[in-house]
Enzyme design. Structure first.
Site, mmCIF file in Angstrom:
data_model
loop_
_atom_site.group_PDB
_atom_site.id
_atom_site.type_symbol
_atom_site.label_atom_id
_atom_site.label_comp_id
_atom_site.label_asym_id
_atom_site.label_seq_id
_atom_site.Cartn_x
_atom_site.Cartn_y
_atom_site.Cartn_z
ATOM 1 C CG ASP A 1 -2.057 0.981 1.111
ATOM 2 O OD1 ASP A 1 -1.775 2.182 0.942
ATOM 3 O OD2 ASP A 1 -3.226 0.570 1.180
ATOM 4 C CB THR B 1 -16.864 -0.371 -8.873
ATOM 5 O OG1 THR B 1 -18.058 0.387 -8.713
ATOM 6 C CG2 THR B 1 -16.091 0.237 -10.042
ATOM 7 C CG ASP B 2 -22.312 -0.835 -8.546
ATOM 8 O OD1 ASP B 2 -21.400 -0.002 -8.351
ATOM 9 O OD2 ASP B 2 -23.395 -0.807 -7.919
ATOM 10 C CD GLU B 3 -19.352 4.218 -8.626
ATOM 11 O OE1 GLU B 3 -18.995 5.222 -9.245
ATOM 12 O OE2 GLU B 3 -19.336 4.141 -7.388
ATOM 13 C CE1 TYR C 1 -13.098 4.010 -8.328
ATOM 14 C CE2 TYR C 1 -15.483 4.112 -8.603
ATOM 15 C CZ TYR C 1 -14.350 3.469 -8.114
ATOM 16 O OH TYR C 1 -14.486 2.295 -7.398
ATOM 17 C CB SER C 2 -17.070 4.421 -13.396
ATOM 18 O OG SER C 2 -17.521 5.536 -14.117
ATOM 19 C CE LYS D 1 -11.958 -0.384 -9.539
ATOM 20 N NZ LYS D 1 -10.849 -0.912 -8.687
ATOM 21 N NE ARG E 1 -20.335 12.452 -7.266
ATOM 22 C CZ ARG E 1 -20.348 11.297 -6.585
ATOM 23 N NH1 ARG E 1 -20.928 10.223 -7.081
ATOM 24 N NH2 ARG E 1 -19.776 11.219 -5.401
HETATM 25 P P1 NAD Z 1 -9.971 3.277 -0.288
HETATM 26 O O1 NAD Z 1 -9.829 4.555 -1.038
HETATM 27 O O2 NAD Z 1 -10.486 3.302 1.111
HETATM 28 O O3 NAD Z 1 -8.560 2.510 -0.234
HETATM 29 C C1 NAD Z 1 -7.702 2.443 -1.330
HETATM 30 C C2 NAD Z 1 -6.338 1.975 -0.807
HETATM 31 O O4 NAD Z 1 -5.457 1.846 -1.946
HETATM 32 C C3 NAD Z 1 -5.676 2.963 0.153
HETATM 33 O O5 NAD Z 1 -5.129 2.261 1.257
HETATM 34 C C4 NAD Z 1 -4.547 3.605 -0.693
HETATM 35 O O6 NAD Z 1 -3.439 4.026 0.079
HETATM 36 C C5 NAD Z 1 -4.201 2.452 -1.616
HETATM 37 N N1 NAD Z 1 -3.557 2.902 -2.873
HETATM 38 C C6 NAD Z 1 -3.970 3.893 -3.699
HETATM 39 N N2 NAD Z 1 -3.116 4.013 -4.729
HETATM 40 C C7 NAD Z 1 -2.154 3.052 -4.567
HETATM 41 C C8 NAD Z 1 -1.028 2.641 -5.310
HETATM 42 N N3 NAD Z 1 -0.687 3.264 -6.449
HETATM 43 N N4 NAD Z 1 -0.285 1.613 -4.845
HETATM 44 C C9 NAD Z 1 -0.607 0.975 -3.699
HETATM 45 N N5 NAD Z 1 -1.664 1.331 -2.942
HETATM 46 C C10 NAD Z 1 -2.443 2.346 -3.372
HETATM 47 O O7 NAD Z 1 -10.869 2.352 -1.214
HETATM 48 P P2 NAD Z 1 -11.915 1.212 -0.824
HETATM 49 O O8 NAD Z 1 -13.232 1.826 -0.632
HETATM 50 O O9 NAD Z 1 -11.336 0.358 0.237
HETATM 51 O O10 NAD Z 1 -11.958 0.405 -2.212
HETATM 52 C C11 NAD Z 1 -11.089 -0.693 -2.447
HETATM 53 C C12 NAD Z 1 -11.371 -1.243 -3.830
HETATM 54 O O11 NAD Z 1 -12.736 -1.624 -3.933
HETATM 55 C C13 NAD Z 1 -11.117 -0.240 -4.951
HETATM 56 O O12 NAD Z 1 -10.505 -0.923 -6.022
HETATM 57 C C14 NAD Z 1 -12.518 0.240 -5.332
HETATM 58 O O13 NAD Z 1 -12.559 0.618 -6.694
HETATM 59 C C15 NAD Z 1 -13.324 -1.018 -5.061
HETATM 60 N N6 NAD Z 1 -14.749 -0.806 -4.735
HETATM 61 C C16 NAD Z 1 -15.098 0.060 -3.721
HETATM 62 C C17 NAD Z 1 -16.438 0.207 -3.390
HETATM 63 C C18 NAD Z 1 -16.869 1.125 -2.261
HETATM 64 O O14 NAD Z 1 -18.069 1.312 -2.046
HETATM 65 N N7 NAD Z 1 -15.961 1.704 -1.483
HETATM 66 C C19 NAD Z 1 -17.422 -0.505 -4.093
HETATM 67 C C20 NAD Z 1 -17.022 -1.377 -5.123
HETATM 68 C C21 NAD Z 1 -15.679 -1.518 -5.417
HETATM 69 P P1 TYD Z 2 -20.298 8.194 -2.679
HETATM 70 O O1 TYD Z 2 -20.275 7.735 -1.261
HETATM 71 O O2 TYD Z 2 -19.302 9.224 -3.128
HETATM 72 O O3 TYD Z 2 -20.245 6.891 -3.595
HETATM 73 P P2 TYD Z 2 -20.459 6.747 -5.208
HETATM 74 O O4 TYD Z 2 -20.382 8.076 -5.843
HETATM 75 O O5 TYD Z 2 -19.297 5.875 -5.574
HETATM 76 O O6 TYD Z 2 -21.791 6.072 -5.371
HETATM 77 O O7 TYD Z 2 -21.748 8.789 -2.980
HETATM 78 C C1 TYD Z 2 -22.920 8.011 -2.769
HETATM 79 C C2 TYD Z 2 -24.095 8.850 -3.213
HETATM 80 O O8 TYD Z 2 -24.240 9.969 -2.330
HETATM 81 C C3 TYD Z 2 -23.938 9.442 -4.607
HETATM 82 O O9 TYD Z 2 -25.209 9.448 -5.250
HETATM 83 C C4 TYD Z 2 -23.478 10.871 -4.350
HETATM 84 C C5 TYD Z 2 -24.169 11.215 -3.044
HETATM 85 N N1 TYD Z 2 -23.433 12.173 -2.180
HETATM 86 C C6 TYD Z 2 -24.082 13.331 -1.723
HETATM 87 O O10 TYD Z 2 -25.269 13.576 -2.016
HETATM 88 N N2 TYD Z 2 -23.363 14.184 -0.935
HETATM 89 C C7 TYD Z 2 -22.075 13.962 -0.586
HETATM 90 O O11 TYD Z 2 -21.464 14.795 0.120
HETATM 91 C C8 TYD Z 2 -21.432 12.763 -1.059
HETATM 92 C C9 TYD Z 2 -19.997 12.460 -0.716
HETATM 93 C C10 TYD Z 2 -22.160 11.889 -1.850
#
Ligand code: NAD
Ligand code: TYD
Length: 336
Positions: free
Chosen positions: A34, A126-128, A151-152, A155, A274
């Site tokens: 990480d 991700t589903d995105e 972002y999406s 991915k 957004r």
């Molecule tokens: P997060 O942002 O909390 O964590 C990401 C981690 O990756 C951090 O610890 C960061 O330091 C590390 N990182 C970033 N760039 C790096 C690099 N170049 N080399 C090594 N480490 C690096 O994210 P999360 O929410 O834990 O998501 C983890 C994974 O799951 C991601 O791939 C994300 O796309 C996917 N995902 C997240 C969600 C969600 O709701 N959070 C849903 C579906 C998929």
């Molecule tokens: P987020 O947690 O950023 O996840 P994602 O964009 O990956 O779905 O946002 C979840 C939903 O909440 C999204 O529709 C955007 C909305 N949102 C707000 O309305 N206000 C906020 O401050 C944030 C961070 C998200």
């Protein structure tokens, strides 16, 4: 069976939950690579400090020599890639780090996986990548890939690279595509922890647009069990959707959080939408249920209450992450 697993991005929200689970449930050794971006927090793994089956390496998945040395030294036979830039709003401010890590870093991992004859690779996606749904319907694994945010898009590009490595070079790899996660240790730039911490401090709760955008919420531990089931049982080259079967409009979640916290709805502030905001995500996870014998186990209302309690009981963690760089981002993003 895999003995030495490389987990990337294990100091983030989902990766840290996954590492805690694997150390608890298996006897596999884990190396966590990480780079500790703003979202990577070693405090997320304090509970496993000193565990002799866990090794941490600070560095980037974009560094091919480092990734190769780790694979050599620790005799890595499996890789699970969580490392990513993960926040849509930040990708709108600057797409560059998203391309560098999510696409460039994934390529390095795939090339190293081939070179070192890694037995199994899993890409956490991700589903995105499927874009946005209308009022009805669910994303299946054969829904078209139509990403709308930087972002999406990054991915989706990484997913295509994984599929290309399976098809062209015969890499043994699977992809999971999961819906929105919630739970302890989530960085408070995402909806649920941001709203919890703002409400606790009687700060405004910024709702984008009309608040009627819908997400399908899954408890982080259910995501982790789905990733592990896919790693063990998924068919190489296949995609598995993971979801929580809990579709909610944002405004409903925020109002529920205010009720749990006993705070007034007057804290809610509607702000500018957004750009390119996806309207609705919802997952059909029947393939994972039938082929992997996995299903989401957590009830949303209970999971939400225990998540809120976790934030209330961990003020030190919250204070540490809500400082410095975080506040700069917050002020730039919201100006409220
Ligand atoms: P997060 O942002 O909390 O964590 C990401 C981690 O990756 C951090 O610890 C960061 O330091 C590390 N990182 C970033 N760039 C790096 C690099 N170049 N080399 C090594 N480490 C690096 O994210 P999360 O929410 O834990 O998501 C983890 C994974 O799951 C991601 O791939 C994300 O796309 C996917 N995902 C997240 C969600 C969600 O709701 N959070 C849903 C579906 C998929
Ligand atoms: P987020 O947690 O950023 O996840 P994602 O964009 O990956 O779905 O946002 C979840 C939903 O909440 C999204 O529709 C955007 C909305 N949102 C707000 O309305 N206000 C906020 O401050 C944030 C961070 C998200």
């Amino acid at each position: 069976m895999i003995k030495n697993l490389l987990v990337t991005g294990g100091c983030g929200f989902i990766g840290s939950a996954f590492i805690r689970k694997i150390l608890r449930d298996t006897d596999i050794n884990i190396v966590n690579l990480d780079s500790l971006t703003y979202a990577g927090n070693p405090e997320n793994l304090i509970e496993i400090e000193g565990n002799h089956r866990y090794h941490f390496v600070k560095g980037s998945i974009q560094n091919p020599e480092l990734v190769e040395n780790i694979c050599d030294y620790y005799k890595i036979d499996g890789i699970i890639n969580f490392a990513a830039e993960s926040h849509v709003d930040r990708s709108i401010l600057d797409a560059r780090p998203f391309i560098d890590t999510n696409v460039g870093g994934t390529l390095i991992l795939l090339q190293t996986a081939m070179k070192h004859k890694i037995r199994r690779y899993l890409q956490v996606s991700t589903d995105e990548v499927y874009g946005s749904l209308g009022e009805s319907g669910l994303f299946t694994e054969s829904s078209p890939i139509q990403p709308n945010s930087p972002y999406s898009a990054s991915k989706a590009a990484a997913d295509h690279l994984v599929s290309a490595f399976v098809h062209t070079y015969g890499l043994n790899a699977v992809i999971t595509r999961c819906s929105n996660n919630y739970g302890p240790f989530q960085f408070p730039e995402k909806l649920i922890p941001l709203m919890v911490l703002n409400a606790c401090e009687d700060k405004k709760l910024p709702i984008y647009g009309d608040g009627m955008n819908v997400r399908d919420w899954i408890y982080v531990d259910d995501h982790c069990s789905g990733i592990w089931a896919t790693f063990l049982k998924g068919k190489s080259g296949e995609v598995y959707n993971l979801g929580g079967k809990s579709e909610k409009p944002n405004i409903e979640i925020v109002k529920t959080l205010l009720k749990i916290l006993n705070k007034p709805e007057s804290l809610i502030t509607y702000v500018k939408d957004r750009p390119g905001h996806d309207r609705r995500y919802a997952i059909d996870c029947s393939k994972a249920e039938s082929e992997l014998a996995w299903k989401p186990a957590f009830n949303f209302d209970e999971g939400l209450v225990s998540t809120v309690n976790w934030y209330l009981n961990n003020p030190k963690w919250c204070g540490n992450v809500r400082s410095g760089e975080y506040m700069e981002y917050y002020e730039k993003q919201y100006k409220i």
